[in-house]
Design an enzyme around this catalytic site. Sequence first.
Site, short mmCIF file in Angstrom:
data_model
loop_
_atom_site.label_atom_id
_atom_site.label_comp_id
_atom_site.label_asym_id
_atom_site.label_seq_id
_atom_site.Cartn_x
_atom_site.Cartn_y
_atom_site.Cartn_z
N SER A 21 0.85 -1.28 -0.22
CA SER A 21 -0.05 0.04 0.07
C SER A 21 0.92 1.25 0.05
CB SER A 21 -1.00 0.03 1.12
OG SER A 21 -0.21 0.18 2.36
N MET A 95 10.94 -6.93 3.93
CA MET A 95 11.37 -7.60 5.20
C MET A 95 12.66 -8.22 5.21
SD MET A 95 8.59 -7.02 6.68
CE MET A 95 8.55 -8.17 8.18
N HIS A 114 8.62 2.99 9.06
CA HIS A 114 8.47 2.20 10.18
C HIS A 114 7.29 2.60 10.92
CE1 HIS A 114 9.82 -0.65 13.18
NE2 HIS A 114 9.74 0.10 14.01
N GLU A 147 23.23 0.70 8.94
CA GLU A 147 23.63 -0.92 9.43
C GLU A 147 22.65 -1.24 10.59
OE1 GLU A 147 27.42 -2.04 10.84
OE2 GLU A 147 28.03 -0.11 10.00
N ASP A 150 16.28 0.11 12.13
CA ASP A 150 15.58 1.13 12.48
C ASP A 150 16.28 2.32 13.25
OD1 ASP A 150 13.62 -0.18 11.13
OD2 ASP A 150 12.96 -1.49 12.80
#
Length: 192
Positions: A21, A95, A114, A147, A150
């Site tokens: 989406s 993913m 995120h 690296e 998040d």
Amino acid sequence: MEKLTGLKKLKTAVFISGTGSNFRNLIKFSKIKKTPISINLVISNVLKARGLKYADQFNIKKKIFNFSNIKDTEKKILNLLKKEKINLICLAGFMKILSKNFIKKFNGKIINIHPSLLPKYKGLNTHFKAIKNKDRFAGCTVHYVTENIDSGKIIMQKKIKVAAQDNAISLAKKILKQEHKLYPAAIMRIFN
Ligand code: GRF
């Protein structure tokens, strides 16, 4: 990142694994007049990712890689990105974890969305964690990819209130709606 000049659009690749989406939303964003990006490629690690249908629908080049050998796969992807003259990567529900080497090669040009108010809840199951911890606020973040997962510099965040009756599913829905506003806004912020 460099400022965009004139009418030149930044060639962008979107990496997805699922519903897509955000990918669809970025395609929409790439078609408005003031957009700084064009979407030239979509990469997926999942052959049957539902979001790939938007590549067909909007005539965007798509490539699927199975990542069984990460090093080989990333090499192929880097070659492809070079061939297509891609200079921005938008991760959107992708993913797989990209290697340090890959990120270094595209340093400062990979961004991700995120579904949490980073640095809170890195990784998976963010909505579930917010509900479990009875958080009053939740949200989403667009950040540079480094690296450490998040953990890169935050570009923009959107905070929303968690309602008393929310569960992980309803919260995910609410946040996704905000994601679709936030990702384009964050890209505009980078290039303006
Ligand atoms: C979004 O919630 C995004 O923040 C997360 O994965 C989800 C992808 O959704 N990284 P979609 O595939 O863009 O619909």
